[in-house]
Design a protein around this motif. Structure first.
Motif, PDB file in Angstrom:
ATOM      1  N   MET A  80       8.625   2.395   9.917  1.00  0.00           N
ATOM      2  CA  MET A  80       7.416   2.461   9.091  1.00  0.00           C
ATOM      3  C   MET A  80       6.937   1.065   8.702  1.00  0.00           C
ATOM      4  N   VAL A  81       7.884   0.127   8.548  1.00  0.00           N
ATOM      5  CA  VAL A  81       7.472  -1.242   8.248  1.00  0.00           C
ATOM      6  C   VAL A  81       6.674  -1.805   9.418  1.00  0.00           C
ATOM      7  N   LEU A  82       7.117  -1.469  10.637  1.00  0.00           N
ATOM      8  CA  LEU A  82       6.381  -1.948  11.809  1.00  0.00           C
ATOM      9  C   LEU A  82       4.993  -1.308  11.880  1.00  0.00           C
ATOM     10  N   SER A 109      16.595  -2.522   3.077  1.00  0.00           N
ATOM     11  CA  SER A 109      15.482  -2.346   4.013  1.00  0.00           C
ATOM     12  C   SER A 109      14.256  -1.780   3.305  1.00  0.00           C
ATOM     13  N   MET A 111      -1.769  -3.495   9.034  1.00  0.00           N
ATOM     14  CA  MET A 111      -2.245  -4.604   8.211  1.00  0.00           C
ATOM     15  C   MET A 111      -2.817  -5.728   9.066  1.00  0.00           C
ATOM     16  N   LEU A 112      -2.172  -5.978  10.210  1.00  0.00           N
ATOM     17  CA  LEU A 112      -2.664  -7.054  11.083  1.00  0.00           C
ATOM     18  C   LEU A 112      -4.023  -6.704  11.671  1.00  0.00           C
ATOM     19  N   ALA A 145      12.351   4.747   7.389  1.00  0.00           N
ATOM     20  CA  ALA A 145      11.612   4.117   6.298  1.00  0.00           C
ATOM     21  C   ALA A 145      11.738   2.605   6.355  1.00  0.00           C
ATOM     22  N   GLY A 146      12.941   2.116   6.721  1.00  0.00           N
ATOM     23  CA  GLY A 146      13.192   0.680   6.619  1.00  0.00           C
ATOM     24  C   GLY A 146      12.683  -0.119   7.789  1.00  0.00           C
ATOM     25  N   ALA A 147      12.649   0.465   8.986  1.00  0.00           N
ATOM     26  CA  ALA A 147      12.273  -0.337  10.148  1.00  0.00           C
ATOM     27  C   ALA A 147      10.980   0.161  10.800  1.00  0.00           C
ATOM     28  N   LEU A 154       2.019   4.937   3.797  1.00  0.00           N
ATOM     29  CA  LEU A 154       2.851   4.986   2.583  1.00  0.00           C
ATOM     30  C   LEU A 154       3.215   6.429   2.241  1.00  0.00           C
ATOM     31  N   MET A 170       5.555  -6.219   1.044  1.00  0.00           N
ATOM     32  CA  MET A 170       4.435  -5.855   1.932  1.00  0.00           C
ATOM     33  C   MET A 170       3.284  -5.238   1.153  1.00  0.00           C
ATOM     34  N   VAL A 218       6.010   7.418   4.403  1.00  0.00           N
ATOM     35  CA  VAL A 218       7.286   6.885   3.906  1.00  0.00           C
ATOM     36  C   VAL A 218       7.860   7.814   2.834  1.00  0.00           C
ATOM     37  N   LEU A 261       3.222  -0.316   9.336  1.00  0.00           N
ATOM     38  CA  LEU A 261       2.446  -0.968   8.282  1.00  0.00           C
ATOM     39  C   LEU A 261       1.978  -2.343   8.737  1.00  0.00           C
ATOM     40  N   PHE A 262       2.926  -3.009   9.397  1.00  0.00           N
ATOM     41  CA  PHE A 262       2.717  -4.337   9.936  1.00  0.00           C
ATOM     42  C   PHE A 262       1.506  -4.368  10.866  1.00  0.00           C
ATOM     43  N   ASN A 314      -7.662   6.050   4.260  1.00  0.00           N
ATOM     44  CA  ASN A 314      -7.168   4.685   4.443  1.00  0.00           C
ATOM     45  C   ASN A 314      -5.835   4.711   5.206  1.00  0.00           C
ATOM     46  N   VAL A 340      -3.451   2.555   5.640  1.00  0.00           N
ATOM     47  CA  VAL A 340      -2.280   2.021   4.936  1.00  0.00           C
ATOM     48  C   VAL A 340      -1.729   3.065   3.968  1.00  0.00           C
ATOM     49  N   HIS A 341      -2.628   3.771   3.255  1.00  0.00           N
ATOM     50  CA  HIS A 341      -2.170   4.820   2.346  1.00  0.00           C
ATOM     51  C   HIS A 341      -1.467   5.928   3.125  1.00  0.00           C
TER      52      HIS A 341
END
Lengths: 343, 165
Positions: free
Chosen positions: B65-67, A127, B73-74, B61-63, B31, A134, B34, B69-70, B25, B27-28
């Motif tokens: 935070m990815v969302l 994961s 970014m969008l 961290a895996g789910a 991160l 990304m 994370v 970031l997602f 920022n 996005v930073h």
């Protein structure tokens, strides 16, 4: 204690080297198999049968000009492929590459770390692997890269759920989270694939999606997105992304072989060979045969099936595999109830 | 060794948590968050709670935070499109955050008299013991929590469906 640390370091280095070597020759195998399936010859110029082709490719990758886009965040741009490479190499640590070898009365396990949450470790590292794609896609500051990165991450998150649920059914039957124990339990032909056929199917489909391999290679769909998340990458950074894919394929094959196909176990071999050390070595050879078969399967599917459309991919993941995986858990629970394994 | 690791991880967690707030920022910021989660997972491992550490990494961290970031970014948030809050909102935020800090300090003051838990000797964090506790001792609260999750999931699906009419 001291010898233990030295031995584990050597084993970790060996796993590292073997992983890289197999990933390197997977690129060669991929091209040869593609050629075979398309009735061509494939690489045959560098060395006999083109056997030196991966070396030539590697040299080419290192020698190419390094390009970093002006506007992108340089640190994150380099971090992307580094994370991709790091996470895929970390997974090899918990896979049992064989039983154990006894030298001068000391038993040496062929597994680098038998941690009692091995499967969770695998899921966790996988994961985190999403970040490589990304971050790289975002730092490229390119619309195609960003779209590829977003596709990749949503695909990987969606299929992680199906993968996790198919593993839960497996954990219910084995009763442990340690991969070493799961492999040892399958001794004598009790391969988990016979007890969890549906779970295995779900797992292998999810493994294809997690490694971004065809028919699920939408993140780098060249007809729509140029090169996907690695459009802006060149030289060895691109090499790292491509290489990470092959390492992931190797590790996924190893995980499939270990969890569902008995790992280093081979039925009936114990009748012919008595020496435990020889058995351990032959077991490792069997494990690698199984792994090579699954790597071949990955390539066979890639050159046979066309790519999915993105909505089809999401429908398959959420409306197909997820309910099936939950059904599999329910069936496993009911069967275990009736056979008296749980009360 | 354990003590040094503890100080290192604590320093990393606090530094990155501060950077989450201070970084311009978005996005930073995510991160850094994370990295904070990884430092906290390291603390769990120091307490011998391996299961909790692994699940923490997988889920946060895996789910999640990815969302995060997602979405960031969008939306492609950057300095030009940053939403400027007026001074009243900023003042209210400072008061609310300060009150939370007071409550946290007040709550933590009481723990000074408690015996400190010994690191890396407890067995409670191992999967088997955790399962025994959750499914035997605390079965009812555990099941109620799952109902809560189910209702949240149904709510999320309903919210997502609303504008397709």
């Amino acid at each position: 204690m001291q010898t233990e640390i030295i031995y584990k370091s050597i084993l970790a280095l060996a796993v590292f080297g073997i992983t890289l070597f197999i990933a390197m020759y997977s690129t060669y195998a991929e091209r040869k198999i593609a050629a075979f399936l398309q009735d061509r010859l494939g690489p045959n110029r560098a060395g006999p049968f083109g056997i030196l082709q991966p070396l030539a490719d590697g040299v080419k990758m290192f020698m190419k000009e390094e390009m970093i886009p002006e506007v992108s965040n340089k640190f994150l741009f380099i971090l992307g492929p580094s994370i991709a490479m790091l996470t895929c190499l970390m997974t090899g640590a918990v896979i049992p590459w064989g039983s154990s070898i006894t030298i001068a009365g000391n038993e040496y396990s062929l597994q680098v770390a038998d941690i009692n949450i091995g499967i969770l470790y695998l899921l966790g590292v996988t994961s985190v692997g999403v970040y490589g794609i990304m971050i790289g896609g975002w730092a490229s500051n390119n619309k195609f890269s960003l779209l590829g990165a977003i596709r990749a991450s949503s695909q990987m998150i969606s299929y992680e759920i199906g993968m996790g649920l198919s593993i839960i059914a497996l954990i219910m039957t084995t009763g442990t989270l340690s991969i070493g124990e799961i492999a040892a339990q399958q001794h004598g032909g009790h391969w988990n694939v016979f007890y969890q056929p549906l779970g295995f199917l779900i797992f292998i489909v999810c493994a294809f999606a997690e490694t971004n391999r065809a028919p699920f290679d939408l993140p780098e769909c060249e007809s729509e997105l140029v090169g996907g998340y690695h459009t802006e990458y060149s030289s060895m950074k691109l090499g790292f992304y491509l290489f990470a894919e092959y390492i992931n394929m190797f590790i996924s094959s190893a995980v499939i072989a270990t969890l569902y196909f008995g790992g280093y176990n081979m039925p009936f071999i114990g009748r012919f060979i008595q020496d435990p050390n020889a058995l351990a070595i032959i077991g490792s050879v069997f494990l690698f045969c199984k792994i090579f078969f699954f790597i071949f399967l990955f390539m066979w599917v890639r050159w046979t099936l066309p790519r999915f459309r993105y909505d089809q991919l999401m429908n398959l993941g959420w409306k197909g595999l997820l309910p099936l995986a939950i059904l599999n858990i329910a069936i496993t629970g009911i069967v275990m109830w009736f056979t008296g394994k749980i009360n | 060794m354990t003590l040094h690791l503890f100080y290192f991880l604590s320093f990393l967690a606090i530094l990155c948590a501060l950077m989450v707030v201070l970084e311009k920022n978005p996005v930073h910021s995510v991160l850094y968050l994370v990295v904070t989660f990884f430092a906290i997972a390291g603390h769990y491992i120091l307490l011998n709670a391996q299961f909790l550490a692994a699940v923490h990494i997988i889920v946060y961290a895996g789910a999640i935070m990815v969302l995060f970031l997602f979405v960031i970014m969008l939306l492609n948030l950057n300095k030009e499109s940053e939403f400027h809050k007026n001074n009243y909102v900023k003042g209210a935020a400072v008061i609310a955050g300060g009150l939370l800090l007071v409550i946290l300090v007040g709550a933590l003051k009481g723990t000074a008299s408690l015996p400190a838990p010994e690191a890396s000797v407890g067995e409670i964090g191992l999967v088997e013991n955790l399962g025994q506790v959750l499914f035997k001792q605390f079965l009812l609260p555990f099941e109620i929590a799952s109902l809560l999750f189910l209702s949240a999931m149904v709510g999320a699906v309903m919210l997502g469906k609303r504008d397709t009419k």
